[in-house]
Design a protein around this motif. Sequence first.
Motif, PDB file in Angstrom:
ATOM      1  N   PRO A 232       1.264  -8.505  20.125  1.00 28.74           N
ATOM      2  CA  PRO A 232       1.697  -8.635  18.734  1.00 28.74           C
ATOM      3  C   PRO A 232       0.567  -9.102  17.810  1.00 28.74           C
ATOM      4  N   HIS A 233       0.444  -8.446  16.676  1.00 30.72           N
ATOM      5  CA  HIS A 233      -0.501  -8.836  15.628  1.00 30.72           C
ATOM      6  C   HIS A 233      -0.225  -7.958  14.414  1.00 30.72           C
ATOM      7  N   LEU A 234      -0.824  -8.294  13.291  1.00 34.58           N
ATOM      8  CA  LEU A 234      -0.758  -7.433  12.106  1.00 34.58           C
ATOM      9  C   LEU A 234      -2.071  -6.682  11.958  1.00 34.58           C
ATOM     10  N   HIS A 235      -1.987  -5.364  11.910  1.00 35.20           N
ATOM     11  CA  HIS A 235      -3.142  -4.554  11.482  1.00 35.20           C
ATOM     12  C   HIS A 235      -3.011  -4.412   9.971  1.00 35.20           C
ATOM     13  N   PHE A 236      -4.001  -4.959   9.250  1.00 32.95           N
ATOM     14  CA  PHE A 236      -3.986  -4.995   7.786  1.00 32.95           C
ATOM     15  C   PHE A 236      -5.116  -4.118   7.273  1.00 32.95           C
ATOM     16  N   GLY A 237      -4.761  -3.054   6.558  1.00 33.03           N
ATOM     17  CA  GLY A 237      -5.760  -2.131   6.029  1.00 33.03           C
ATOM     18  C   GLY A 237      -5.812  -2.181   4.516  1.00 33.03           C
ATOM     19  N   THR A 238      -7.023  -2.070   3.955  1.00 38.98           N
ATOM     20  CA  THR A 238      -7.207  -2.033   2.498  1.00 38.98           C
ATOM     21  C   THR A 238      -8.012  -0.791   2.141  1.00 38.98           C
ATOM     22  N   TYR A 239      -7.571  -0.107   1.101  1.00 35.11           N
ATOM     23  CA  TYR A 239      -8.158   1.188   0.732  1.00 35.11           C
ATOM     24  C   TYR A 239      -8.459   1.244  -0.756  1.00 35.11           C
ATOM     25  N   LEU A 240      -9.613   1.834  -1.086  1.00 39.22           N
ATOM     26  CA  LEU A 240     -10.004   2.130  -2.464  1.00 39.22           C
ATOM     27  C   LEU A 240     -10.493   3.575  -2.490  1.00 39.22           C
ATOM     28  N   ASN A 241     -10.087   4.327  -3.513  1.00 36.50           N
ATOM     29  CA  ASN A 241     -10.417   5.751  -3.627  1.00 36.50           C
ATOM     30  C   ASN A 241     -10.304   6.485  -2.287  1.00 36.50           C
ATOM     31  N   GLY A 242      -9.210   6.212  -1.573  1.00 34.53           N
ATOM     32  CA  GLY A 242      -8.919   6.926  -0.334  1.00 34.53           C
ATOM     33  C   GLY A 242      -9.757   6.543   0.862  1.00 34.53           C
ATOM     34  N   THR A 243     -10.571   5.498   0.744  1.00 35.46           N
ATOM     35  CA  THR A 243     -11.434   5.116   1.860  1.00 35.46           C
ATOM     36  C   THR A 243     -11.135   3.685   2.313  1.00 35.46           C
ATOM     37  N   ALA A 244     -11.150   3.489   3.632  1.00 35.45           N
ATOM     38  CA  ALA A 244     -10.889   2.155   4.183  1.00 35.45           C
ATOM     39  C   ALA A 244     -12.072   1.238   3.914  1.00 35.45           C
ATOM     40  N   VAL A 245     -11.783   0.049   3.390  1.00 33.97           N
ATOM     41  CA  VAL A 245     -12.830  -0.948   3.167  1.00 33.97           C
ATOM     42  C   VAL A 245     -12.448  -2.236   3.893  1.00 33.97           C
ATOM     43  N   ASP A 246     -13.434  -3.073   4.142  1.00 33.69           N
ATOM     44  CA  ASP A 246     -13.233  -4.293   4.914  1.00 33.69           C
ATOM     45  C   ASP A 246     -12.336  -5.270   4.145  1.00 33.69           C
TER      46      ASP A 246
END
Length: 253
Positions: A232-246
């Motif tokens: 168990p964990h959360l995968h947290f993704g952040t995106y700008l202009n369609g691209t994954a950023v840290d």
Amino acid sequence: TGLATAAPEGSARPGGVAILDLGSVEQAAPAASFDDKRVLVMRDGDRWKAVVGIPLDTEPGSLTVSVGGDKVTVPIIEHAYAEQRLTVKNQSHVTPDQAQLDRIGSERKIIDAALNNFRQVPVETISLAAPVDGPRGSSFGKRRFFNDQPRAPHKGMDIAAAEGVPITAPLEGIVTATGDYFFNGNTVIIDHGQGYVTMYCHLSEIAVEKDQQVTAGEAIGAVGATGRVTGPHLHFGTYLNGTAVDPAILLEQ
């Protein structure tokens, strides 16, 4: 200001964020684009700023952003990401069969549409509250091997938390997709405006539905271990202009 706590100096790297000054707010906000995708433009004090997501596979050197009719060159610094080798018990999560590949393909279209959505609304901040408390893994950008088979780099942050712990929206927005996906498990995707999108994967339960407006701090689901996970964990993704950023660049310190 909206940029005070986010996107520090030195984040213009592959998988990072570049901030461009576009001039005084006494003029209308100029349109900006990168790689044929529109870019977030927001007010920062008395200046307009473009917030550009830099793809993970960008080579160090420079990239070009279109601002109005002009081309702006952005220097990109080098950044090395680690490798990670994981053992997954369910072999189909490493080498899916044809029916699973068909499912993955149809899910990919839904996910990609949500991640590339551009909704023209004012964005006042890119700074995010933590969606769940817990140790934050530095796994973004890691080149991953599942059962010794190379796979795409990791495009999110893993936050360790126990199953059932509530996950909250880090910023207001609109839910653009929810579903139980093959790799991601139970997933929620939130659109914060102008291509700024966050994604939450492996949830034990989903507490929102598509097209729902959420406010910062509102519960959207709970931590789980659905999809391709080792626990168990959360995968947290952040995106700008369609691209994954840290996400580490955008999370409040």
